[in-house]
Design an enzyme around this catalytic site. Structure first.
Site, PDB file in Angstrom:
ATOM      1  N   GLU A  21       0.832  -1.191   0.000  1.00  0.00           N
ATOM      2  CA  GLU A  21       0.000   0.000   0.000  1.00  0.00           C
ATOM      3  C   GLU A  21       0.871   1.246   0.000  1.00  0.00           C
ATOM      4  O   GLU A  21       1.946   1.279   0.578  1.00  0.00           O
ATOM      5  CB  GLU A  21      -0.918  -0.003   1.229  1.00  0.00           C
ATOM      6  CG  GLU A  21      -1.990  -1.070   1.140  1.00  0.00           C
ATOM      7  CD  GLU A  21      -3.234  -0.713   1.949  1.00  0.00           C
ATOM      8  OE1 GLU A  21      -3.330   0.421   2.442  1.00  0.00           O
ATOM      9  OE2 GLU A  21      -4.103  -1.587   2.077  1.00  0.00           O
ATOM     10  N   ASP A  41      -9.575   2.070   8.081  1.00  0.00           N
ATOM     11  CA  ASP A  41      -9.651   3.301   7.283  1.00  0.00           C
ATOM     12  C   ASP A  41     -10.691   4.251   7.879  1.00  0.00           C
ATOM     13  O   ASP A  41     -10.446   5.444   8.047  1.00  0.00           O
ATOM     14  CB  ASP A  41     -10.068   2.994   5.835  1.00  0.00           C
ATOM     15  CG  ASP A  41      -8.968   2.275   5.065  1.00  0.00           C
ATOM     16  OD1 ASP A  41      -7.809   2.339   5.491  1.00  0.00           O
ATOM     17  OD2 ASP A  41      -9.297   1.662   4.033  1.00  0.00           O
ATOM     18  N   HIS A  56      -5.014   6.549  -0.258  1.00  0.00           N
ATOM     19  CA  HIS A  56      -4.112   5.404  -0.314  1.00  0.00           C
ATOM     20  C   HIS A  56      -4.595   4.369  -1.310  1.00  0.00           C
ATOM     21  O   HIS A  56      -5.713   4.427  -1.806  1.00  0.00           O
ATOM     22  CB  HIS A  56      -3.849   4.803   1.072  1.00  0.00           C
ATOM     23  CG  HIS A  56      -5.039   4.199   1.737  1.00  0.00           C
ATOM     24  ND1 HIS A  56      -5.862   4.891   2.565  1.00  0.00           N
ATOM     25  CD2 HIS A  56      -5.541   2.939   1.677  1.00  0.00           C
ATOM     26  CE1 HIS A  56      -6.827   4.090   3.009  1.00  0.00           C
ATOM     27  NE2 HIS A  56      -6.658   2.904   2.482  1.00  0.00           N
ATOM     28  N   HIS A 103      -5.232   0.418  -2.514  1.00  0.00           N
ATOM     29  CA  HIS A 103      -5.496  -0.968  -2.124  1.00  0.00           C
ATOM     30  C   HIS A 103      -4.987  -1.840  -3.263  1.00  0.00           C
ATOM     31  O   HIS A 103      -5.705  -2.062  -4.230  1.00  0.00           O
ATOM     32  CB  HIS A 103      -6.999  -1.205  -1.928  1.00  0.00           C
ATOM     33  CG  HIS A 103      -7.533  -0.685  -0.646  1.00  0.00           C
ATOM     34  ND1 HIS A 103      -8.871  -0.755  -0.312  1.00  0.00           N
ATOM     35  CD2 HIS A 103      -6.924  -0.088   0.402  1.00  0.00           C
ATOM     36  CE1 HIS A 103      -9.055  -0.231   0.895  1.00  0.00           C
ATOM     37  NE2 HIS A 103      -7.888   0.196   1.341  1.00  0.00           N
TER      38      HIS A 103
HETATM   39 ZN   LIG Z   1      -7.469   1.124   3.123  1.00  0.00          ZN
END
Ligand SMILES: [Zn+2]
Length: 158
Positions: A34, A109, A96, A98
């Site tokens: 990530e 999150d 971000h 995935h």
């Molecule tokens: Zn996430």
């Protein structure tokens, strides 16, 4: 610009083309880990619609694992100061990736964004979360606004 709408709030979020291209390239590289950063931009005069003008690279002190991204802070303060002074742009939220999975927000999150929503340090009562992911080999951006302890999803208009 890419346009996303939330009908309930009668509000839109725009992503500038160069930012969208950058995200698309990141997704194509399809890193194993990530990655992410913060979202910078501005709201219009009515404070109804947001424009995303930058998704920053991960700060140096960030850490990406297979299923989580810990965003660092190094350099962000001076970057935000510069953005404000030069363009009147500011912190809008977090983004971000995935890698190889859908852009659905995880429980972590959501709890992190709630912390930001209620932390006066961030000075951002309605933070935006942008998650980049793929579903059925399809590139997908998920945009969620956190406001009054609720989550509002934005749908791409076409
Ligand atoms: Zn996430």
């Amino acid at each position: 610009m890419k346009e996303y709408v939330n009908k309930e709030l009668d509000s839109k979020i725009f992503i500038e083309n160069n930012v969208y291209k950058k995200l698309l390239m990141l997704q194509k590289k399809c890193c194993q880990f990530e990655t992410g950063g913060i979202i910078i931009g501005y709201y219009d005069e009515e404070c109804r619609n947001a424009v995303i003008t930058e998704c920053t690279n991960p700060p140096e002190d960030s850490l990406g694992t297979r299923n989580h991204f810990f965003r660092g802070v190094k350099g962000l303060k001076s970057l935000l100061k510069k953005k404000w002074n030069e363009k009147r742009e500011y912190y809008l939220g977090e983004w971000h990736l995935h890698p190889g999975s859908s852009p659905t927000p995880s429980v972590t999150d959501i709890s992190q964004m709630k912390k930001i929503e209620h932390n006066p340090k961030f000075n951002c009562k309605e933070p935006i979360l942008l998650i980049l992911g793929e579903k059925y080999n399809d590139f997908k951006v998920n945009l969620i606004l956190f406001k009054d302890n609720k989550q509002y999803f934005y749908i791409e208009t076409e």
